[in-house]
Design a protein around this motif. Sequence first.
Motif, short mmCIF file in Angstrom:
data_model
loop_
_atom_site.label_atom_id
_atom_site.label_comp_id
_atom_site.label_asym_id
_atom_site.label_seq_id
_atom_site.Cartn_x
_atom_site.Cartn_y
_atom_site.Cartn_z
N PRO A 71 0.85 -1.20 0.00
CA PRO A 71 0.00 0.00 0.00
C PRO A 71 0.88 1.25 0.00
O PRO A 71 1.92 1.29 0.68
CB PRO A 71 -0.79 -0.12 1.31
CG PRO A 71 -0.59 -1.51 1.78
CD PRO A 71 0.73 -1.95 1.25
N VAL A 72 0.48 2.25 -0.75
CA VAL A 72 1.25 3.49 -0.82
C VAL A 72 0.32 4.69 -0.68
O VAL A 72 -0.89 4.59 -0.88
CB VAL A 72 2.04 3.59 -2.15
CG1 VAL A 72 3.12 2.52 -2.22
CG2 VAL A 72 1.11 3.51 -3.35
N ASP A 130 -2.70 18.67 -3.55
CA ASP A 130 -3.04 19.00 -2.16
C ASP A 130 -3.97 17.99 -1.50
O ASP A 130 -4.47 18.23 -0.40
CB ASP A 130 -3.68 20.40 -2.12
CG ASP A 130 -2.70 21.49 -2.54
OD1 ASP A 130 -1.51 21.35 -2.22
OD2 ASP A 130 -3.13 22.45 -3.20
N SER A 131 -4.27 16.89 -2.17
CA SER A 131 -5.08 15.84 -1.54
C SER A 131 -4.39 14.49 -1.79
O SER A 131 -3.65 14.33 -2.76
CB SER A 131 -6.50 15.82 -2.12
OG SER A 131 -6.48 15.45 -3.48
N TYR A 132 -4.65 13.54 -0.88
CA TYR A 132 -3.94 12.27 -0.94
C TYR A 132 -4.92 11.10 -0.88
O TYR A 132 -6.03 11.22 -0.36
CB TYR A 132 -2.96 12.15 0.22
CG TYR A 132 -1.81 13.12 0.11
CD1 TYR A 132 -0.60 12.74 -0.46
CD2 TYR A 132 -1.94 14.44 0.57
CE1 TYR A 132 0.45 13.64 -0.58
CE2 TYR A 132 -0.90 15.34 0.44
CZ TYR A 132 0.29 14.94 -0.13
OH TYR A 132 1.32 15.83 -0.27
N THR A 133 -4.49 9.98 -1.42
CA THR A 133 -5.30 8.76 -1.35
C THR A 133 -4.38 7.56 -1.23
O THR A 133 -3.17 7.66 -1.47
CB THR A 133 -6.21 8.62 -2.58
OG1 THR A 133 -7.15 7.57 -2.35
CG2 THR A 133 -5.39 8.30 -3.83
N ILE A 134 -4.98 6.42 -0.88
CA ILE A 134 -4.22 5.18 -0.77
C ILE A 134 -4.28 4.45 -2.10
O ILE A 134 -5.33 4.36 -2.74
CB ILE A 134 -4.78 4.29 0.35
CG1 ILE A 134 -4.57 4.95 1.71
CG2 ILE A 134 -4.13 2.91 0.34
CD1 ILE A 134 -5.21 4.21 2.86
N ALA A 135 -3.14 3.93 -2.54
CA ALA A 135 -3.06 3.15 -3.76
C ALA A 135 -2.22 1.91 -3.49
O ALA A 135 -1.73 1.71 -2.37
CB ALA A 135 -2.44 3.99 -4.88
N PHE A 136 -2.06 1.09 -4.52
CA PHE A 136 -1.24 -0.13 -4.38
C PHE A 136 -0.20 -0.16 -5.47
O PHE A 136 -0.49 0.08 -6.64
CB PHE A 136 -2.13 -1.38 -4.46
CG PHE A 136 -3.10 -1.49 -3.33
CD1 PHE A 136 -2.71 -2.00 -2.10
CD2 PHE A 136 -4.41 -1.07 -3.48
CE1 PHE A 136 -3.60 -2.09 -1.05
CE2 PHE A 136 -5.31 -1.15 -2.44
CZ PHE A 136 -4.90 -1.66 -1.21
#
Length: 200
Positions: free
Chosen positions: A116-117, A125-131
């Motif tokens: 997970p990254v 300015d926004s973030y999310t979880i990815a693989f």
Amino acid sequence: MRKYFITGLLVLVPLAITAWVLNIIISTLDQSLLIVPEAWQPHTLFGRDIPGVGAVLTIAIVFLTGLLTNNLVGGYIVRLGERLLKRVPVVSSLYGSVKQVSDTLFSSSGNAFRTPVLIPYPHADSYTIAFLTGVPGGDVKNHLVGDYVSVYVPTTPNPTSGFFLMMERSKVVELDMTVDAALKYIVSMGVVAPDEATTK
């Protein structure tokens, strides 16, 4: 009154959704009974359909396929079948693509969907979880200047759909959490937060 109603919802909604998903899975797996002769099907033998018999049959078929493939004769038959499929024009491209993806996802030696990254998405300015899924290949890497990685961004609350992105490695932060914890975090829309990890 409102408190009891909400408490009831919190108990019953997860159970109902779990039952609904299991019903879909078992109904889908029960389709394997179509390959069984009519005389051996549950509604003929017992006078009624028995949910789950097809699911057991499917699991048995998958297990036996794996068992046979791992020995010399079974492996030879599988390779022979694959060679025949690759000679059929339309089937060859479809089978080849699906096999490559499945080998990548389910191989115990592969790294796809094991990391997970955290990435900036959809803007800086926004973030999310990815693989992390790998690195760009083919002619694509010839047009990317710098060190890039490939990531899959799942959507919420349905992680089976999402976006494939290629990002600079410096903008990708590896997370100290398991894939299961990351998926729970995504599916729950951030409600089920993972346990705090030691700050690196």
